[in-house]
Design an enzyme around this catalytic site. Structure first.
Site, short mmCIF file in Angstrom:
data_model
loop_
_atom_site.label_atom_id
_atom_site.label_comp_id
_atom_site.label_asym_id
_atom_site.label_seq_id
_atom_site.Cartn_x
_atom_site.Cartn_y
_atom_site.Cartn_z
N ASP A 1 0.88 -1.17 0.00
CA ASP A 1 0.00 0.00 0.00
C ASP A 1 0.91 1.21 0.00
O ASP A 1 1.60 1.49 1.00
CB ASP A 1 -0.89 -0.01 1.24
CG ASP A 1 -1.83 1.19 1.30
OD1 ASP A 1 -1.66 2.14 0.50
OD2 ASP A 1 -2.72 1.20 2.17
N ASN B 1 4.08 4.16 -10.56
CA ASN B 1 2.92 4.06 -11.44
C ASN B 1 1.58 4.07 -10.69
O ASN B 1 0.56 4.46 -11.26
CB ASN B 1 3.03 2.77 -12.26
CG ASN B 1 1.74 2.44 -12.99
OD1 ASN B 1 1.33 3.13 -13.93
ND2 ASN B 1 1.05 1.40 -12.53
N TYR C 1 -8.01 15.12 -9.84
CA TYR C 1 -7.04 14.23 -10.48
C TYR C 1 -6.03 15.03 -11.30
O TYR C 1 -4.81 14.80 -11.21
CB TYR C 1 -7.76 13.23 -11.37
CG TYR C 1 -6.83 12.31 -12.13
CD1 TYR C 1 -6.14 11.30 -11.47
CD2 TYR C 1 -6.63 12.46 -13.50
CE1 TYR C 1 -5.27 10.46 -12.14
CE2 TYR C 1 -5.76 11.63 -14.19
CZ TYR C 1 -5.09 10.63 -13.51
OH TYR C 1 -4.22 9.80 -14.20
N ALA D 1 -5.11 18.06 -10.83
CA ALA D 1 -4.25 18.79 -9.90
C ALA D 1 -3.15 17.88 -9.35
O ALA D 1 -2.00 18.31 -9.19
CB ALA D 1 -5.08 19.38 -8.77
N LYS E 1 -1.79 15.31 -10.79
CA LYS E 1 -0.79 15.02 -11.81
C LYS E 1 0.06 16.24 -12.11
O LYS E 1 1.27 16.12 -12.36
CB LYS E 1 -1.47 14.49 -13.08
CG LYS E 1 -2.06 13.10 -12.91
CD LYS E 1 -1.01 12.08 -12.47
CE LYS E 1 -1.54 10.66 -12.40
NZ LYS E 1 -0.50 9.69 -12.01
N ILE F 1 -4.84 5.43 -22.30
CA ILE F 1 -4.23 4.10 -22.28
C ILE F 1 -5.28 3.10 -21.80
O ILE F 1 -5.93 3.32 -20.78
CB ILE F 1 -3.00 4.04 -21.35
CG1 ILE F 1 -2.00 5.16 -21.70
CG2 ILE F 1 -2.35 2.67 -21.43
CD1 ILE F 1 -1.41 5.08 -23.09
#
Length: 277
Positions: free
Chosen positions: A54, A81, A146, A148, A150, A179
């Site tokens: 985790d 990732n 999301y 923000a 990245k 993807i």
């Protein structure tokens, strides 16, 4: 490149799974991690080390690296990732939901990299790959949190690239486009729970759902992404790599379109022009 020791987070599906398989196929030793180790059963290979992790648990991160330090000694390639997204209007996201996205997408890559430093420094060809997103460049309605996270990861990755270079560690930011993965399904799953009956955005719930699965519209396969990424990080790679459908067009829209025009285009696309004040 010759065979390397590779550590990858978020290997249960999508990009992480494809990268783990591609690295194994080329002869690397791969430490593949996921929250649920049962999700890693596909990696039945003598060069695969499957571990539960985790990435939001600092004690778990320390325990994993303590074990693999004894088993493989060094890391040549670290791929951050693991990621999480909850779609919805920014003003209707709970603090808990916001925190989970920032913890997984921003804080965790820093914690993992920090714990991996001594093993990276033991390599002659150390690389850190931070998987960002073109969503960190072009913000869209209903994915603000999301996007923000990245964008924040891109900035942190820029800093790490400069700070770790003196120690022989190369940091590369990879910004995927669309993807193929279960990412859309996972993002879509929480939309109904997020929107309250009296939500200001209830009438455009269909558009929120559309945004949740946008990454799965004409996507590049995860396998093609993994193959191209591993090829492009060889030699003297660019500090930023964009791979996949939309990874070029969307940043160009952000760069060249006037902001008011871009706002109008995205507002229409996601139904905000339907709403009344």
């Amino acid at each position: 490149m010759s065979e390397r020791n590779v550590f990858i987070t978020g290997c249960s599906t999508g990009i992480g799974r494809a990268l783990a398989r591609a690295c194994i196929a080329r002869g690397d030793t791969v430490v593949a991690t996921a929250r649920n180790i049962d999700d890693l059963q596909y990696l039945d290979h003598e060069n695969a080390i499957r571990m539960a992790l985790d990435v939001n648990d600092d004690a778990a991160i320390q325990a994993v690296f303590s074990e693999i330090r004894e088993r493989i000694g060094h890391i040549d390639l670290l791929i951050n990732n693991a990621g999480y997204a909850a779609m919805g209007p920014v003003t209707e996201l709970s603090r808990e939901n916001l925190m989970r996205q920032f913890e997984t997408n921003v804080l965790a890559p820093v914690s993992v990299t920090s714990e991996a430093l001594s093993m990276l420094r033991a390599s002659d060809t150390a690389q850190v790959i931070n998987i960002g997103s073109v969503s960190g460049i072009l913000t869209t309605p209903f994915s603000g949190a999301y996007c923000a996270t990245k964008a924040a990861l891109h900035s942190l990755s820029d800093a790490m690239r400069m700070e770790l270079a003196p120690f022989g560690i190369e940091v590369i930011t990879v910004q995927p486009g669309a993807i193929q993965s279960s990412f859309g399904d996972n993002s879509l799953a929480g939309v109904s729970d997020l929107l309250k009956p009296d939500s200001l955005f209830k009438s455009v719930e269909d558009k929120i759902r559309e945004r949740a699965v946008a990454s799965q519209q004409n996507p590049t396969t995860a396998e093609a992404f993994a193959k191209e990424m591993l090829l492009r990080i060889q030699g003297s790679p660019a500090p930023e790599l964009r791979i996949g459908n939309g990874s070029t067009a969307l940043p160009l829209m952000k760069r060249w379109l006037p902001l008011r025009l871009l706002d109008r285009i995205l507002s229409r696309k996601f139904g905000l022009d339907r709403l009344k004040g």
